[in-house]
Design a protein around this motif. Structure first.
Motif, short mmCIF file in Angstrom:
data_model
loop_
_atom_site.label_atom_id
_atom_site.label_comp_id
_atom_site.label_asym_id
_atom_site.label_seq_id
_atom_site.Cartn_x
_atom_site.Cartn_y
_atom_site.Cartn_z
N GLY A 49 0.83 -1.20 0.00
CA GLY A 49 0.00 0.00 0.00
C GLY A 49 0.86 1.25 0.00
N MET A 50 1.94 1.25 0.78
CA MET A 50 2.81 2.43 0.82
C MET A 50 3.49 2.66 -0.52
N TYR A 69 -3.63 7.01 8.39
CA TYR A 69 -2.49 6.09 8.58
C TYR A 69 -1.20 6.90 8.71
N ASN A 76 -8.18 5.56 9.48
CA ASN A 76 -7.61 4.53 10.36
C ASN A 76 -6.69 5.20 11.36
N ASP A 115 -7.40 7.39 -0.01
CA ASP A 115 -6.93 6.08 0.43
C ASP A 115 -8.17 5.29 0.84
N ALA A 160 -4.23 -0.27 0.12
CA ALA A 160 -3.39 -1.39 0.54
C ALA A 160 -4.21 -2.67 0.37
N THR A 172 -3.04 -5.40 0.77
CA THR A 172 -2.52 -6.18 1.89
C THR A 172 -3.66 -6.58 2.84
N LYS A 173 -4.66 -5.72 2.94
CA LYS A 173 -5.74 -5.89 3.94
C LYS A 173 -6.82 -6.80 3.36
N PHE A 185 -5.10 -5.23 9.42
CA PHE A 185 -6.53 -5.53 9.55
C PHE A 185 -7.03 -6.11 8.23
#
Ligand SMILES: Cc1ncc(COP(=O)(O)O)c(C=O)c1O
Length: 371
Positions: free
Chosen positions: A77-78, A102, A146, A171, A193, A195-196, A324
């Protein structure tokens, strides 16, 4: 879920159908390759693994289908957020970030953009419109933010940002395209992201940038190629597989979060409960208007650091972990990561466990700290 979101969800696992030849594998093949057969002028074909990869193409196709916009994949995400900034900003630009989003996005601006001549201000998400956007090149919002779960009106912010001649980046990590589509509300760029929840199994980092502006997509794609910030093919393959079940997992997680947030209301151990789906929540009206679901994140405060640690660590169906959106319910005291919250502040990510079992475990753990 709206009818259009349902039809997007239904089509998602079948996107590759049109390209099948007899005997092709129905599941996505994984292409691990740094080089490709490229004699003569190979323009338009895969040539080198930093430029393109068929496994990236497949996951980007899915993300584009969900966002209704071209998407570019990144290794986290970054990396996606960095790509959006580095692709559109130049020295002398001034940008606006959320003070309660974030924290690493602010760290990126502070440690790496500021020394290059890009300055930034911060503003709370809930009052992001106040003060206007004159003088800014780009405004960046995270909604729900977040970890505090405040919300801003994406369409109103987009209109005001555009009047000031700036770009709006959203985001959308906490919602996924099934929960909210910021481009439909006027945002210029979505970063997320994956990732989540999109990957959902907490075993890979991934991110994407989406935009309906062809110049932005070209700049972001160019940034990826030149900076080398490329996703690994195996990671892309895992995210592709995760996306095939995102609709089912997201639905379960949001439905369970709605039940759990309602039951947490009024619990004697808890103060400061935040969940956009609760009628009394400050975010509720806006959430109803701009989100398809209320999400799977809940935040609240317990009386002390020790009580929060005990609640998390002794709950049998909860992982003590940062991040998360995974299938496992997880929670974290966000002060540990440097967020401006009290020591007992907990961010809870509701997972895919059957809700009644999960509630029993949460209730029992809360009972132990409040006994
Ligand atoms: C809202 C938000 N955006 C971006 C990121 C960064 O994602 P990644 O860890 O994949 O770089 C995170 C990570 O927690 C996040 O919560």
């Amino acid at each position: 879920m709206s009818e259009t979101a349902k039809s997007r969800a239904a089509a998602l696992p079948h996107l590759r159908r049109g390209g099948f030849a007899m005997g092709d594998s129905i599941p996505l093949p994984l292409t691990m390759a740094a080089i490709f057969h490229a004699p003569g002028d190979a323009t338009g074909f895969n040539q080198y693994g930093r430029f393109s990869n068929p496994t990236w193409d497949a996951v980007e196709h899915m993300l584009s289908h969900l966002e209704d916009a071209p998407c570019v994949g990144f290794p986290s995400g970054m990396a996606a957020i960095s790509a959006a900034f580095f692709a559109v900003l130049k020295a002398g630009d001034h940008i606006l970030l959320p003070s309660d989003g974030y924290h690493t996005t602010r760290a990126l601006a502070d440690r790496f953009l500021k020394p290059l001549g890009v300055t930034y201000d911060v503003r709370p998400t809930s009052t992001f419109l106040d003060g206007g956007f004159d003088g800014y090149r780009l405004a960046f919002v995270e909604t729900p933010a977040n970890p505090g779960l405040d919300i801003c009106d994406i369409a109103a912010v987009a209109e005001a940002v555009h009047k000031a001649g700036a770009l709006l980046v959203v985001d959308n990590t906490t919602m996924t395209p099934f929960g909210q589509r910021p481009l439909d509300h006027g945002a210029d760029i979505v970063v997320a992201a994956d990732t989540k929840a999109p990957n959902g199994h907490s075993d890979v980092l991934f991110g994407h940038v989406a935009s309906r502006n062809a110049d932005i997509i070209a700049a972001v794609t160019g940034w990826r190629e030149v900076s080398g910030s490329i996703p690994g093919p195996f990671e892309a393959w895992l995210v592709h597989r995760g996306l095939e079940t995102l609709d089912v997992r997201f639905d379960r997680m949001c439905s369970s979060a709605e039940v759990i947030a309602r039951r947490l209301q009024g619990h004697r151990a808890i103060t400061g409960l935040r969940y956009p789906g609760l009628e009394g929540d400050p975010s509720h009206n806006l959430a109803r208007a701009q989100m398809e679901r209320f999400g799977f994140l809940i935040s609240f405060e317990l009386a002390s650091e020790q009580k929060a640690e005990d609640f998390i660590n002794n709950c049998s169906l909860m992982q003590a972990a940062t991040s998360f959106g995974g299938v496992h319910t997880s929670a974290e005291r966000r002060l540990k990561r440097g967020d401006a919250v009290p020591a007992g502040f907990v961010r809870l990510s509701v997972g895919c466990e059957p809700v009644e079992e999960l509630w029993k475990a949460i209730e029992a753990s809360l009972g132990r700290i409040s006994g």
